[in-house]
Design a protein around this motif. Structure first.
Motif, PDB file in Angstrom:
ATOM      1  N   GLU A  94       0.843  -1.200   0.000  1.00 47.50           N
ATOM      2  CA  GLU A  94       0.000   0.000   0.000  1.00 47.50           C
ATOM      3  C   GLU A  94       0.881   1.254   0.000  1.00 47.50           C
ATOM      4  O   GLU A  94       1.861   1.330   0.739  1.00 47.50           O
ATOM      5  CB  GLU A  94      -0.921   0.013   1.219  1.00 47.50           C
ATOM      6  N   GLY A  96       0.587   5.760  -0.470  1.00 48.68           N
ATOM      7  CA  GLY A  96      -0.280   6.920  -0.534  1.00 48.68           C
ATOM      8  C   GLY A  96       0.523   8.202  -0.608  1.00 48.68           C
ATOM      9  O   GLY A  96       1.696   8.235  -0.256  1.00 48.68           O
ATOM     10  N   ARG A 146      -4.478  10.733  -0.734  1.00 51.77           N
ATOM     11  CA  ARG A 146      -5.093   9.701  -1.558  1.00 51.77           C
ATOM     12  C   ARG A 146      -4.149   8.502  -1.601  1.00 51.77           C
ATOM     13  O   ARG A 146      -2.930   8.641  -1.519  1.00 51.77           O
ATOM     14  CB  ARG A 146      -5.413  10.190  -2.962  1.00 51.77           C
ATOM     15  N   MET A 147      -4.745   7.320  -1.729  1.00 49.51           N
ATOM     16  CA  MET A 147      -3.955   6.104  -1.889  1.00 49.51           C
ATOM     17  C   MET A 147      -3.636   5.940  -3.370  1.00 49.51           C
ATOM     18  O   MET A 147      -4.382   6.394  -4.229  1.00 49.51           O
ATOM     19  CB  MET A 147      -4.713   4.884  -1.339  1.00 49.51           C
ATOM     20  N   LEU A 148      -2.490   5.313  -3.645  1.00 54.67           N
ATOM     21  CA  LEU A 148      -2.032   5.131  -5.027  1.00 54.67           C
ATOM     22  C   LEU A 148      -2.356   3.751  -5.551  1.00 54.67           C
ATOM     23  O   LEU A 148      -2.335   2.776  -4.797  1.00 54.67           O
ATOM     24  CB  LEU A 148      -0.532   5.376  -5.108  1.00 54.67           C
ATOM     25  N   GLU A 149      -2.640   3.682  -6.836  1.00 49.87           N
ATOM     26  CA  GLU A 149      -2.824   2.406  -7.520  1.00 49.87           C
ATOM     27  C   GLU A 149      -1.449   1.878  -7.921  1.00 49.87           C
ATOM     28  O   GLU A 149      -0.527   2.673  -8.153  1.00 49.87           O
ATOM     29  CB  GLU A 149      -3.699   2.591  -8.771  1.00 49.87           C
ATOM     30  N   PRO A 150      -1.275   0.563  -8.028  1.00 50.68           N
ATOM     31  CA  PRO A 150       0.041   0.008  -8.360  1.00 50.68           C
ATOM     32  C   PRO A 150       0.667   0.599  -9.618  1.00 50.68           C
ATOM     33  O   PRO A 150       1.877   0.844  -9.656  1.00 50.68           O
ATOM     34  CB  PRO A 150      -0.249  -1.488  -8.538  1.00 50.68           C
ATOM     35  N   ASP A 151      -0.131   0.896 -10.656  1.00 51.10           N
ATOM     36  CA  ASP A 151       0.427   1.433 -11.895  1.00 51.10           C
ATOM     37  C   ASP A 151       0.939   2.871 -11.735  1.00 51.10           C
ATOM     38  O   ASP A 151       1.763   3.324 -12.507  1.00 51.10           O
ATOM     39  CB  ASP A 151      -0.588   1.340 -13.047  1.00 51.10           C
ATOM     40  N   GLU A 152       0.491   3.564 -10.704  1.00 48.07           N
ATOM     41  CA  GLU A 152       0.953   4.939 -10.461  1.00 48.07           C
ATOM     42  C   GLU A 152       2.376   4.959  -9.898  1.00 48.07           C
ATOM     43  O   GLU A 152       3.070   5.961  -9.991  1.00 48.07           O
ATOM     44  CB  GLU A 152       0.028   5.669  -9.489  1.00 48.07           C
TER      45      GLU A 152
END
Length: 155
Positions: A94, A96, A146-152
């Motif tokens: 995880e 963010g 905000r939390m980040l998506e893996p591709d970010e």
């Protein structure tokens, strides 16, 4: 030295306030060495005592500039601002976006009980704030805008 189990998301110990260290003894030195070895084994840059299940005000950090041990740390000065991705050994996978000061000065004690001050910028400042937050029962996910998506993370 020994590897300790890292407490994961959902464990109540991560939300509790830690107690100050009062005894500076061989047991404390062993704990510091174990925490450092555990952090290195997990490829982390910081580890706080509650992350190994202990409600004590103890932190180890190494952002590539050498080992830092902080006992009973307190942030005494901050300046500037940075906004960047953060992760945590207790929240594997995880990440963010978290705003932190650009520069931080901390007052703490070493393993012998001697008080000192240390300052850091950028990643070290972020690590100081992140790990000291753990001592106050605060995890990065509550500070993340905000939390980040893996591709970010790849960009």
């Amino acid at each position: 030295m020994a590897l300790r189990n890292i407490v994961k998301k959902g464990d109540d110990v991560l939300t509790k306030m830690c107690r100050p260290v009062e005894k500076f003894d061989e047991k404390l030195c062993t704990l510091l060495d174990d925490m450092y070895e555990t952090m290195e084994d997990a490829n982390g840059v910081g580890l706080a005592a509650p992350q190994v299940g202990l409600l004590r005000r103890i932190v180890v950090i190494d952002v590539g500039e050498g080992r830092i041990e902080l006992i009973n740390p307190e942030i005494i000065k901050t300046s500037g601002e940075q906004d960047g991705a953060e992760g945590c050994l207790s929240f594997p996978g995880e990440f963010g976006m978290v705003k932190r000061p650009m520069s931080v000065t901390v007052r703490a004690q070493d393993r012998n009980g001697k008080t000192f001050e240390i300052s850091g910028t950028e990643l070290l400042a972020r690590a100081f704030c992140h790990e000291i937050d753990h001592l106050n029962g605060v995890c990065f996910v509550t500070r993340a805008s905000r939390m980040l998506e893996p591709d970010e993370l790849e960009s």
